[in-house]
Design an enzyme around this catalytic site. Structure first.
Site, PDB file in Angstrom:
ATOM      1  N   ASP A  11     -13.009 -67.390 -60.187  1.00  0.00           N
ATOM      2  CA  ASP A  11     -11.761 -67.802 -60.825  1.00  0.00           C
ATOM      3  C   ASP A  11     -11.192 -66.785 -61.803  1.00  0.00           C
ATOM      4  O   ASP A  11     -10.462 -67.168 -62.729  1.00  0.00           O
ATOM      5  CB  ASP A  11     -11.976 -69.139 -61.538  1.00  0.00           C
ATOM      6  CG  ASP A  11     -11.845 -70.328 -60.603  1.00  0.00           C
ATOM      7  OD1 ASP A  11     -10.764 -70.495 -60.029  1.00  0.00           O
ATOM      8  OD2 ASP A  11     -12.817 -71.084 -60.447  1.00  0.00           O
ATOM      9  N   HIS A  71      -7.564 -80.342 -54.781  1.00  0.00           N
ATOM     10  CA  HIS A  71      -8.383 -80.013 -55.947  1.00  0.00           C
ATOM     11  C   HIS A  71      -8.836 -81.348 -56.532  1.00  0.00           C
ATOM     12  O   HIS A  71      -9.332 -82.200 -55.802  1.00  0.00           O
ATOM     13  CB  HIS A  71      -7.634 -79.110 -56.938  1.00  0.00           C
ATOM     14  CG  HIS A  71      -8.542 -78.565 -58.000  1.00  0.00           C
ATOM     15  ND1 HIS A  71      -8.477 -78.954 -59.320  1.00  0.00           N
ATOM     16  CD2 HIS A  71      -9.576 -77.692 -57.908  1.00  0.00           C
ATOM     17  CE1 HIS A  71      -9.426 -78.331 -60.011  1.00  0.00           C
ATOM     18  NE2 HIS A  71     -10.113 -77.558 -59.180  1.00  0.00           N
ATOM     19  N   HIS A 117     -14.061 -80.066 -52.869  1.00  0.00           N
ATOM     20  CA  HIS A 117     -13.123 -80.896 -53.636  1.00  0.00           C
ATOM     21  C   HIS A 117     -12.559 -82.077 -52.859  1.00  0.00           C
ATOM     22  O   HIS A 117     -11.905 -82.932 -53.467  1.00  0.00           O
ATOM     23  CB  HIS A 117     -11.956 -80.075 -54.197  1.00  0.00           C
ATOM     24  CG  HIS A 117     -12.285 -79.312 -55.438  1.00  0.00           C
ATOM     25  ND1 HIS A 117     -12.487 -79.918 -56.661  1.00  0.00           N
ATOM     26  CD2 HIS A 117     -12.453 -77.986 -55.640  1.00  0.00           C
ATOM     27  CE1 HIS A 117     -12.758 -79.000 -57.566  1.00  0.00           C
ATOM     28  NE2 HIS A 117     -12.759 -77.816 -56.968  1.00  0.00           N
ATOM     29  N   ASP A 140     -18.473 -69.890 -58.265  1.00  0.00           N
ATOM     30  CA  ASP A 140     -17.539 -70.557 -59.173  1.00  0.00           C
ATOM     31  C   ASP A 140     -17.534 -69.919 -60.559  1.00  0.00           C
ATOM     32  O   ASP A 140     -17.197 -70.558 -61.551  1.00  0.00           O
ATOM     33  CB  ASP A 140     -17.831 -72.056 -59.286  1.00  0.00           C
ATOM     34  CG  ASP A 140     -16.621 -72.867 -59.748  1.00  0.00           C
ATOM     35  OD1 ASP A 140     -15.497 -72.343 -59.703  1.00  0.00           O
ATOM     36  OD2 ASP A 140     -16.797 -74.027 -60.162  1.00  0.00           O
TER      37      ASP A 140
END
Length: 425
Positions: free
Chosen positions: A43, A181, A222, A351
């Site tokens: 991210d 998400h 997700h 992540d």
């Protein structure tokens, strides 16, 4: 025994003696040299937006260890070029996440801006990063000692319920999309929202079909369990879970249930196992639930007195430390995916920079070698480690590209999606 016979005896013994067994460290190092980590989810792009408003002329990606409390996130970033090299990362999906709270038209704009800043970051470091749009691009970058940089969209709200927008996101570089998400889209249910569609709507199924036609990977991290099954029913190319664990090991709704793992071999897809502690350690998941309940209890007892709530919650935290997740916990998830779906169904999706920290010993992207040492300790062979680190993901991307080639004569799907922001099906 004559001298001649003695020499022959010693020589024969040396030939017959087995080679010294490699240590787990040696096995892991050899595997990562041959097949560096292809990580499914990082991210950094949202860090660039949140900390620097996407103005990166003065951003130093060589070393981000000084990005501490003075910045908006209040913690040091997990990723930079030096630590990616330390972590033996050879290919990276950069996540162009934008908030699921945005209205769809705003999400479309924000996603384009995130693709833009990601491509600018890649261009800024041509000696270290190379934009990858195809499997061949990845192979070429890795062979040249660069980190192949792919783009993944995190959340179907980013296409504004439009197949036209989906096609244009692919055209400017997006190579996977997570269907939801944290919230439902007007066409797909999220794992962490109240179900509204019983999985995928008819339009949602067309989203999957169009992604397959384009060669764009369908990411099922997700999404709800029913959405996972609906996508597998429709998909004509392997799916991915870009950053998820196994629900049998940690019961979080974000993790993959056994019912879905059992279907992965037929589809050819992979679970890129996440490093987020709350998804790895079941005691940590229970802790978060208990803390949330304690906060609600204190807010009910001390209404209108936020200072009292804060001080007592601080005391609760001191008396109830968060259980730490470990590398061993992460390997437990990998073991479970292997047990149900096979070695071909495993990848890695950290992540990093989308969570407070990784597990102990893997706090940032430099920690991947330690994960592979632990896998080797548990008996994974070098060939199996190479599958997990890189080769399974390469197979999946090539299969998605092959599907797109096979569908080249098909016309784009022209289904009209739900009205923006209406929630209509």
């Amino acid at each position: 025994m004559t001298m001649f016979r003695s020499v022959l005896f010693v020589a024969a013994a040396l030939v017959a003696a087995p080679a010294a067994a490699q240590t787990p460290e040696e096995v892991a190092a050899a595997a990562l040299d041959a097949a560096p980590v292809w990580d499914g989810h990082n991210d950094v792009p949202i860090q660039l937006r949140g900390r620097w408003n996407n103005a990166i002329a003065d951003f130093d990606f060589e070393d981000t260890t000084d990005t501490g409390p003075e910045h908006s996130e209040g913690r040091t970033m997990h990723t930079d070029l030096a630590r990616l090299r330390q972590g033996k990362v050879g290919a990276q999906f950069w996540s162009v996440y934008v908030s699921a709270d945005l209205k769809e038209p705003e999400a479309v704009q924000a996603t384009i801006e995130q693709i833009d800043v990601t491509r600018r970051l890649i261009d800024k470091y041509p000696g270290d990063l190379a934009l990858a749009l195809t499997a061949d691009d990845v192979e070429r970058a890795v062979a040249n000692g660069k980190i192949a940089s792919l783009i993944g969209m995190e959340g179907g709200h980013s296409i504004g319920s439009s197949l036209g927008v989906l096609r244009q996101m692919h055209a400017i570089g997006a190579r996977y999309m997570t269907l939801t998400h944290s919230k439902n889209t007007p066409w797909a249910d999220s794992a962490t929202d109240t179900p509204a569609h019983d999985g995928l709507t008819d339009f949602g199924k067309d989203v999957v079909r169009e992604m397959n036609r384009l060669g764009m990977l369908v990411d099922l991290s997700h999404v709800s369990e029913k959405t996972m099954h609906d996508a597998l029913d429709v998909a004509q190319a392997p799916v991915i879970f870009s950053h998820s664990g196994a629900r049998a090991i940690n019961g979080h709704a974000r993790n993959v249930p056994d019912s879905v793992l059992a279907r992965l071999p037929e589809n050819g897809g992979i679970v890129m196992v996440v490093a987020l502690p709350g998804f790895l350690s079941e005691p940590a998941r229970q802790w978060f639930g208990n803390r949330q309940a304690e906060k609600a209890r204190l807010e009910a007892l001390w209404q209108g007195q936020p200072e009292a709530v804060t001080s007592q919650l601080t005391a609760w935290d001191a008396a109830n430390p968060l259980p730490q997740a470990t590398i061993s916990d992460m390997v437990d998830h990998i073991d479970h995916v292997r047990k149900l779906a096979g070695i071909e169904s495993i990848g890695i999706g950290g992540d990093y920079d989308g969570m407070p920290s990784g597990p102990v010993g893997m706090e940032d992207v430099s920690g991947y070698p330690a994960l592979f040492v632990e896998l080797a300790r548990r008996g994974y062979s070098r060939a199996e480690l190479e599958q997990i680190s890189y080769r399974n993901m390469m197979r999946v991307l090539r299969a998605a590209e092959a599907r797109a080639i096979a569908a080249a004569a098909q016309s784009p799907i022209e289904t009209v999606g739900p009205k923006w922001g209406s929630g209509e099906d």
